[in-house]
Design a protein around this motif. Structure first.
Motif, PDB file in Angstrom:
ATOM      1  N   TYR A 180      -0.613  -2.531 -36.269  1.00  0.00           N
ATOM      2  CA  TYR A 180       0.087  -3.552 -36.199  1.00  0.00           C
ATOM      3  C   TYR A 180       1.195  -2.621 -37.032  1.00  0.00           C
ATOM      4  O   TYR A 180       2.968  -3.005 -36.359  1.00  0.00           O
ATOM      5  N   LEU A 181       1.748  -2.445 -38.175  1.00  0.00           N
ATOM      6  CA  LEU A 181       2.624  -1.934 -38.851  1.00  0.00           C
ATOM      7  C   LEU A 181       3.079  -0.811 -38.171  1.00  0.00           C
ATOM      8  O   LEU A 181       4.525  -0.347 -38.408  1.00  0.00           O
ATOM      9  N   ALA A 182       2.820   0.317 -37.409  1.00  0.00           N
ATOM     10  CA  ALA A 182       3.276   1.073 -36.465  1.00  0.00           C
ATOM     11  C   ALA A 182       4.440   0.565 -35.400  1.00  0.00           C
ATOM     12  O   ALA A 182       4.663   1.201 -35.107  1.00  0.00           O
ATOM     13  N   LEU A 183       4.144  -0.063 -35.220  1.00  0.00           N
ATOM     14  CA  LEU A 183       4.213  -0.343 -33.594  1.00  0.00           C
ATOM     15  C   LEU A 183       5.556  -2.310 -34.166  1.00  0.00           C
ATOM     16  O   LEU A 183       6.319  -2.547 -33.285  1.00  0.00           O
ATOM     17  N   HIS A 184       5.671  -2.564 -35.515  1.00  0.00           N
ATOM     18  CA  HIS A 184       6.307  -4.277 -35.892  1.00  0.00           C
ATOM     19  C   HIS A 184       7.419  -3.140 -37.025  1.00  0.00           C
ATOM     20  O   HIS A 184       6.606  -2.739 -38.519  1.00  0.00           O
ATOM     21  N   LEU A 190       8.897  -8.461 -35.848  1.00  0.00           N
ATOM     22  CA  LEU A 190       9.475  -8.003 -35.317  1.00  0.00           C
ATOM     23  C   LEU A 190       8.963  -6.829 -34.175  1.00  0.00           C
ATOM     24  O   LEU A 190       9.193  -6.085 -35.176  1.00  0.00           O
ATOM     25  N   PRO A 191       9.129  -6.255 -32.677  1.00  0.00           N
ATOM     26  CA  PRO A 191       8.810  -4.726 -32.314  1.00  0.00           C
ATOM     27  C   PRO A 191      10.200  -3.648 -33.113  1.00  0.00           C
ATOM     28  O   PRO A 191      11.023  -5.027 -33.145  1.00  0.00           O
ATOM     29  N   ASN A 192       9.153  -2.756 -33.669  1.00  0.00           N
ATOM     30  CA  ASN A 192      10.254  -2.285 -34.181  1.00  0.00           C
ATOM     31  C   ASN A 192      10.426  -0.603 -33.072  1.00  0.00           C
ATOM     32  O   ASN A 192      10.415  -1.127 -31.811  1.00  0.00           O
ATOM     33  N   ARG A 193      11.364   0.170 -33.758  1.00  0.00           N
ATOM     34  CA  ARG A 193      12.318   0.890 -32.719  1.00  0.00           C
ATOM     35  C   ARG A 193      11.091   1.942 -31.286  1.00  0.00           C
ATOM     36  O   ARG A 193      11.399   1.335 -29.932  1.00  0.00           O
ATOM     37  N   ALA A 194      10.010   2.035 -31.654  1.00  0.00           N
ATOM     38  CA  ALA A 194       9.349   2.603 -31.498  1.00  0.00           C
ATOM     39  C   ALA A 194       8.827   1.333 -30.532  1.00  0.00           C
ATOM     40  O   ALA A 194       8.531   2.195 -28.715  1.00  0.00           O
ATOM     41  N   SER A 195       8.144   0.908 -30.752  1.00  0.00           N
ATOM     42  CA  SER A 195       7.638  -0.195 -29.729  1.00  0.00           C
ATOM     43  C   SER A 195       8.587  -0.743 -28.449  1.00  0.00           C
ATOM     44  O   SER A 195       8.295  -1.228 -27.765  1.00  0.00           O
ATOM     45  N   PHE A 196       9.779  -0.882 -29.150  1.00  0.00           N
ATOM     46  CA  PHE A 196      10.526  -1.824 -28.017  1.00  0.00           C
ATOM     47  C   PHE A 196      11.470  -0.068 -27.129  1.00  0.00           C
ATOM     48  O   PHE A 196      11.091  -0.728 -25.821  1.00  0.00           O
ATOM     49  N   GLN A 197      10.838   0.822 -27.954  1.00  0.00           N
ATOM     50  CA  GLN A 197      11.331   2.503 -26.220  1.00  0.00           C
ATOM     51  C   GLN A 197      10.417   2.016 -25.778  1.00  0.00           C
ATOM     52  O   GLN A 197      10.252   2.435 -24.487  1.00  0.00           O
ATOM     53  N   GLU A 198       9.242   2.175 -25.496  1.00  0.00           N
ATOM     54  CA  GLU A 198       7.950   1.865 -25.200  1.00  0.00           C
ATOM     55  C   GLU A 198       8.023   0.907 -23.639  1.00  0.00           C
ATOM     56  O   GLU A 198       7.904   1.217 -22.893  1.00  0.00           O
ATOM     57  N   ARG A 199       8.544  -0.772 -24.576  1.00  0.00           N
ATOM     58  CA  ARG A 199       8.683  -1.397 -23.445  1.00  0.00           C
ATOM     59  C   ARG A 199      10.155  -0.628 -22.071  1.00  0.00           C
ATOM     60  O   ARG A 199       9.839  -1.666 -21.976  1.00  0.00           O
ATOM     61  N   LEU A 200      11.041  -0.712 -22.764  1.00  0.00           N
ATOM     62  CA  LEU A 200      12.299  -0.190 -22.562  1.00  0.00           C
ATOM     63  C   LEU A 200      11.778   0.360 -21.695  1.00  0.00           C
ATOM     64  O   LEU A 200      12.176   0.777 -20.433  1.00  0.00           O
ATOM     65  N   ASP A 201      10.669   1.560 -21.032  1.00  0.00           N
ATOM     66  CA  ASP A 201      10.191   3.328 -20.544  1.00  0.00           C
ATOM     67  C   ASP A 201      10.076   2.494 -19.519  1.00  0.00           C
ATOM     68  O   ASP A 201      10.119   3.031 -18.231  1.00  0.00           O
ATOM     69  N   GLY A 254       9.012 -14.046 -22.331  1.00  0.00           N
ATOM     70  CA  GLY A 254       8.810 -13.076 -21.985  1.00  0.00           C
ATOM     71  C   GLY A 254       9.268 -11.464 -22.185  1.00  0.00           C
ATOM     72  O   GLY A 254       9.664 -10.811 -21.791  1.00  0.00           O
ATOM     73  N   ASP A 255      10.638 -12.018 -23.159  1.00  0.00           N
ATOM     74  CA  ASP A 255      11.830 -10.578 -23.448  1.00  0.00           C
ATOM     75  C   ASP A 255      11.224 -10.586 -24.501  1.00  0.00           C
ATOM     76  O   ASP A 255      10.623 -10.933 -25.042  1.00  0.00           O
ATOM     77  N   VAL A 256      11.611  -9.203 -24.660  1.00  0.00           N
ATOM     78  CA  VAL A 256      11.886  -8.772 -26.318  1.00  0.00           C
ATOM     79  C   VAL A 256      12.547  -9.273 -26.581  1.00  0.00           C
ATOM     80  O   VAL A 256      13.693  -8.133 -26.673  1.00  0.00           O
ATOM     81  N   VAL A 257      12.855  -9.472 -28.463  1.00  0.00           N
ATOM     82  CA  VAL A 257      13.280  -8.967 -29.380  1.00  0.00           C
ATOM     83  C   VAL A 257      12.604  -8.189 -30.274  1.00  0.00           C
ATOM     84  O   VAL A 257      11.783  -8.206 -30.903  1.00  0.00           O
ATOM     85  N   ALA A 258      13.691  -7.027 -30.485  1.00  0.00           N
ATOM     86  CA  ALA A 258      12.847  -6.249 -31.834  1.00  0.00           C
ATOM     87  C   ALA A 258      14.137  -5.262 -32.891  1.00  0.00           C
ATOM     88  O   ALA A 258      15.936  -5.686 -32.217  1.00  0.00           O
ATOM     89  N   ARG A 259      13.715  -5.393 -34.195  1.00  0.00           N
ATOM     90  CA  ARG A 259      14.825  -4.568 -34.895  1.00  0.00           C
ATOM     91  C   ARG A 259      14.372  -2.948 -34.316  1.00  0.00           C
ATOM     92  O   ARG A 259      13.631  -2.528 -35.028  1.00  0.00           O
TER      93      ARG A 259
END
Length: 606
Positions: A180-184, A190-201, A254-259
């Protein structure tokens, strides 16, 4: 899928443990069998020896009844099933066979053991006793041992399973927490940059495949550093958490908000209908509703946000390009006044390509020494040059002279300003050495410093080490820092201001009035000079307010024993007005423009 995998791993571990325990039981049973068999044979040998010694007289006198009587004593040995007392020639004198000597299935499985003992009298062999024993007792003992071992191991397995179940649960919880901490983001959840990058990919791949268009937003909190400075990190954290909550409420489930950074957020609108219109609606809500006052310790904190929007696949075909496009659109919104949103456009795309090309050329220019310093003199009231400001200039082999307004901000935003500052130190050292060779000692040279040159400790240390390496002294150079630079650095325990001051270098505040504009800070800064920005100077002859403001600045600076330098003096009227207000030093096109090293030497030598 992860749960099924964990279950398989758990079953595999249990199976391995059971097999290991079974092997242990088998090995222990084999060892026990060998020990029991050796003990059984030793006991049979002892019994044969005792009976054999008592049957010596019967063999010597060949008396069957005596021999029979001796062999009957074997009834006391339950494992003996038969025996034969043989004469010296091998014939049978007497034999013994236990009643019910036929073995059962366990006896047949155990088998029998035969032991022979020579009977002697006065050292001479007179016969031989052969005893046959039933090894069933060995299996009985072995079965008892195996059962006891199996029970012990079974109990141990049950206990270890019970203990390890709790341990596995704690380990699994820790693993889930780590994932969780690795992705938030820890602050906002909120999802972090790595998690958001994966969803955006994944979204970019669907968009390129034509499955659905996507919209990505890059959101930056305006002036967040000032909020942190004025309210501490507690206030800054409160703002970030509140902005995160408000963003989540403004998008669909269903949308994604990330920091994705310090004060940066991103939103992925998954497959919106009419993506441009949907993104505009969401961005409008963000710009209007996120800035509502935020309560912190009874004080209302006010924030605003700037939003950049990129559409996939129209503007970009992969995640990295999409983020770059949205980021560029966000900075466009900031340049146009903040508190707004902008879509990425082809013009912005061209600007990105131009900046990328210019950045690449700037890296080459720093490495190849294309950058030079031009010098603009600073004059006192009598017209005597008392100092010079070193200004970086770049002459590109193909582009020609590149304006400082183009490459200096680019260097600051890309981090190249660090290398640019070091190149400036090397360049001023070379110019000073050349002037000394020509027999001329110029007035002290002022160099500009940017806050981004000192954001990291390694950058500070490299800069200070370069000063020492080049042998630049306080008699040769001084430094000008913008208001934002000194105010960002003033509270640092390793303040670059103090580092330079402790080495004897003089400091000046550059462009005063364009940053924090707080006169109360001047007392804490202890700088030797204060430079009034040209934006105030140009209105001094037409605006009474501008003249009064400059008068106030000069009075406060003089009270703090600071010299005042007016920048951008372009007319004789401005010069006269500044001198009437007791301005100490003047700099501007009226007296001299920035010049190459050889030009400034000729001007000042007359």
């Amino acid at each position: 899928m992860r749960t099924e995998s964990s279950r398989l791993v758990k079953h595999r571990d249990v199976l391995i443990a059971c097999i290991a325990m079974l092997v242990s039981v088998l090995l222990l049973t084999v060892v026990q069998y060998l020990e029991l068999d050796a003990r059984f044979r030793a006991e049979m040998s002892t019994q044969a020896k005792i009976v054999g010694q008592n049957s010596g007289a019967a063999l010597v006198f060949d008396t069957v009844p005596d021999a029979q009587e001796v062999l009957l004593t074997l009834d006391a040995a339950p494992d003996v099933v038969s025996a034969e007392l043989l004469r010296q020639n091998g014939s049978v004198l007497s034999s013994y066979r236990r009643k019910s000597a036929e073995p059962g299935w366990l006896g047949r499985l155990a088998g029998r053991a035969t032991v022979a003992h020579d009977v002697t009298v006065s050292g001479a062999r007179v016969g031989r006793l052969v005893v046959e024993g039933d090894r069933t007792s060995i299996l009985h003992d072995l079965i008892k041992f195996g059962a006891a071992a199996a029970c012990t191991i079974g109990i141990a397995l049950l206990l270890s399973s019970f203990v390890s179940r709790g341990l596995r649960q704690r380990v699994q919880a820790a693993q889930e927490r780590t994932r969780y901490l690795a992705l938030h983001d820890a602050l906002t959840g909120l999802p972090n940059r790595a998690s958001f990058q994966e969803r955006l990919d994944e979204a970019a791949q669907r968009a390129v495949a034509g499955a659905a268009q996507q919209a990505v937003m890059f959101i930056d909190v305006d002036n967040f550093k000032q909020i942190n400075d004025l309210n501490g990190h507690g206030g800054g954290d409160r703002v970030l958490r509140e902005v995160a909550e408000r963003l989540q409420k403004l998008v669909r489930p269903g949308d994604v908000v990330a920091r994705i950074g310090g004060d940066e957020f991103a939103v992925l609108l998954e497959a919106p209908v009419q993506p441009a219109e949907a993104a505009a609606r969401v961005a409008t809500d963000i710009v209007e509703r996120v800035p509502r006052p935020i309560d912190f310790d009874g004080e209302n904190l006010r924030v605003s946000v700037s939003v950049g929007i990129a559409l996939l696949p129209r503007d970009a075909r992969n995640a990295d390009d999409a983020m770059q496009c949205a980021d560029a659109a966000m900075y466009q919104a900031k340049r146009e006044g903040k508190d707004a949103f902008r879509f990425f456009s082809s013009a912005l795309g061209e600007e990105i390509r131009r900046r990328s090309s210019l950045e690449a050329d700037l890296r080459v220019a720093i490495g190849e020494g294309q950058l030079v310093l031009h010098y603009q003199p600073i004059f006192d009231a009598t017209g005597r040059a008392v100092g010079m400001e070193g200004l970086m200039r770049w002459r590109h082999p193909q582009r020609g002279w590149v304006m400082p307004g183009d490459f200096i901000p680019l260097a600051e935003s890309t981090g190249l300003i660090v290398e640019l500052g070091l190149a400036g130190l090397r360049r001023v050292r070379a110019d000073l050495d050349e002037w000394r060779r020509q027999g001329w000692a110029p007035p002290r040279i002022a160099l500009n410093l940017a806050s981004t040159q000192f954001k990291r400790e390694t950058h500070r240390q490299r800069f200070l080490a370069m000063l020492k390496e080049l042998g630049l002294t306080p008699e040769e150079i001084e430094f000008e820092l913008t208001e934002s630079t000194v105010f960002e650095d003033i509270t640092s325990p390793d303040s670059v201001l103090e580092s330079l001051r402790s080495r004897g270098f003089r400091l000046a505040i550059d462009d005063f009035g364009t940053g924090y504009s707080s006169l109360s800070y001047l007392r804490r800064l202890k700088c030797g000079k204060l430079k009034i920005d040209k934006a105030f100077v140009r209105d001094i002859c037409t605006s009474q307010e501008a003249a009064l403001l400059i008068r106030s600045i000069i009075d406060v600076a003089h009270a703090l024993e600071m010299q005042v330098v007016a920048e951008g003096v372009e007319t004789e009227d401005e010069r006269a007005k500044l001198l009437s207000l007791d301005c100490d030093l003047l700099q501007g096109y009226l007296m001299a423009k920035p010049m190459a090293p050889e030009g400034v030497r000729q001007l000042l030598l007359g």
